[in-house]
Design an enzyme around this catalytic site. Structure first.
Site, PDB file in Angstrom:
ATOM      1  N   TYR A 127     -28.251   1.131   6.917  1.00 39.50           N
ATOM      2  CA  TYR A 127     -28.225  -0.316   6.687  1.00 39.50           C
ATOM      3  C   TYR A 127     -29.464  -0.704   5.887  1.00 39.50           C
ATOM      4  CZ  TYR A 127     -28.740  -5.292   7.393  1.00 39.50           C
ATOM      5  OH  TYR A 127     -28.905  -6.637   7.168  1.00 39.50           O
ATOM      6  N   GLU A 142     -27.341  -7.867   1.620  1.00 42.67           N
ATOM      7  CA  GLU A 142     -27.365  -6.628   2.399  1.00 42.67           C
ATOM      8  C   GLU A 142     -26.362  -5.612   1.909  1.00 42.67           C
ATOM      9  OE1 GLU A 142     -26.606  -7.587   6.618  1.00 42.67           O
ATOM     10  OE2 GLU A 142     -24.469  -7.355   6.271  1.00 42.67           O
TER      11      GLU A 142
END
Ligand code: GDP
Ligand code: MN
Length: 380
Positions: free
Chosen positions: A101, A190
């Site tokens: 991530y 993101e």
């Protein structure tokens, strides 16, 4: 404003972040055609504004164009967390070894831009934050200096990317993501997952960007690709009518002119034990049409049990506001009690217009708030 995955991907590609290509389809036949062009295995992905599409069945791998067509048929029209899928992204399916991530967020509480990385990619970061918070590495980045090399390396090492070449590529991607965040005036950018391929290089498989609405005027090319479904209908109507509106969880609808007065109104509602259903500022000098739109927006919220008008007529004329309320009540059928505190310019004329209406007059802000709270409570 939220960008769809494919739109965010296009933004990140401009910053030289390695993303998967592919195209967007609105029909199974289109999906098949795109899959044929790509050749080989593809992934069919629902383009809706929610996370966790994978778990919800909105992300599927297809070995052949026929399968891609079939899966697009299943995913298009599917309901994911209350949103209907209208588009699917067909992209080359990537084989990978690890999911990571990487995200940049505006942390309002900390008044800082935070870059976060986690070795636990592929799951929603909120989930990791709950179950395994120490798996998330956070670094505060300077808004003008950018993400510094050592900071990016710290992130890389922190999530176990210790190979020099790999850490360098990660640092490049993190810096590019940060740059895209700053340059698009985003509040979130993101990549989840960012995957590690068998040859060790990194690739973004899913990306998400949320833009700051207040800065959108600086990005007409992004505003032009807005998908209206990113906004609740009431907020869309408010934006189009030029009304500042934020939906809240309470049951007292508030219509106020001026942001400061709107906040004070919410405070006073709370002081008397009520909960505002919204923040709504019709702005200075609002005319009849705006007031009408605002009342319709307030009443479209099924939670609203009472409406409170708090209008201080300076530039705004109380009689204009009264005309707006009358016009709205002509069109909207409602039995929701309405309390009005209307003072200032043309106040007598405004009150006279409303004398035969269902509005309950209030003499002061405190009086209005108490009456609104009592009316909402009376309705259970
Ligand atoms: P999200 O669930 O809404 O975040 O959607 P994602 O695009 O992140 O996809 C969810 C999961 O599907 C990913 O974590 C991967 O495990 C899987 N996935 C997505 N794209 C690919 C791909 O190209 N190849 C493979 N093997 N899996 C993929
Ligand atoms: Mn994802």
């Amino acid at each position: 404003m939220k960008l769809h995955e494919y739109q965010a991907r296009d933004v990140l590609a401009k910053y030289k972040i390695p993303v998967t290509g592919g195209g967007v389809a609105t029909t199974p036949a289109e999906a098949r055609a795109i899959a044929e062009q790509i050749g080989g295995r593809v992934v069919v992905k629902a383009q809706v504004f929610v996370g966790g599409r994978g778990k919800a069945g909105g992300v599927k791998l297809a070995d052949t164009p026929e399968q891609a067509e079939q899966m697009a048929g299943q995913i298009l029209g599917m309901d994911i967390k209350g949103l209907t899928v209208e588009k699917v992204l067909i992209a080359e399916a990537i084989t990978y070894e690890r999911e990571i991530y990487l995200g940049v967020i505006m942390d309002r509480a900390a008044k800082q831009i935070i870059v976060m990385a986690s070795a636990e990619g592929g799951v929603e970061i909120e989930e990791v934050a709950k179950t395994n918070p120490e798996a998330i590495i956070k670094i505060a980045a300077h808004s003008t200096l950018g993400l510094l090399d050592y900071q990016a390396r710290d992130l890389a090492f922190g999530i176990g990317l210790t190979d020099g070449k790999q850490a360098r590529q990660f640092a490049q991607i993190a810096a590019a993501l940060f740059k895209s965040f700053i340059e698009t005036d985003a509040t979130l950018a993101e990549i989840n997952p960012l995957v590690v391929l068998a040859n060790g290089s990194l690739q973004a498989l899913d990306s998400k960007i949320v833009l700051d609405d207040s800065a959108l005027f600086r990005h007409p090319e992004l505003e032009a690709i807005r998908d209206a479904s990113d906004e609740p209908l009431a907020e869309q109507q408010a934006r189009e009518a030029g009304i500042t509106f934020i939906k809240l969880e309470g049951d007292i609808g508030c219509m106020v002119n001026g942001a400061g007065l709107a906040m004070a109104t919410m405070d006073v509602v709370k002081l008397y034990g009520g909960e505002p259903a919204n923040f709504l500022d019709i702005g200075g000098g609002a005319g009849k049409d705006k007031v009408k739109a605002a009342l319709q927006i307030i009443l479209s919220d099924p939670n609203v049990k009472a409406v409170m008008f708090n209008i201080f007529g300076g530039i705004t004329r109380v009689d204009e506001v009264a005309r707006g309320i009358i016009a709205a009540l002509d069109e909207v059928q409602t039995d929701v009690p309405m309390i009005a505190r209307l003072v200032g310019t043309n106040e007598e004329a405004g009150r006279a217009l409303l004398v035969d209406s269902v509005l309950i007059p209030a003499s002061s802000l405190a009086d209005a708030a108490q009456k609104a709270v009592a009316a909402a409570q009376a309705r259970g």
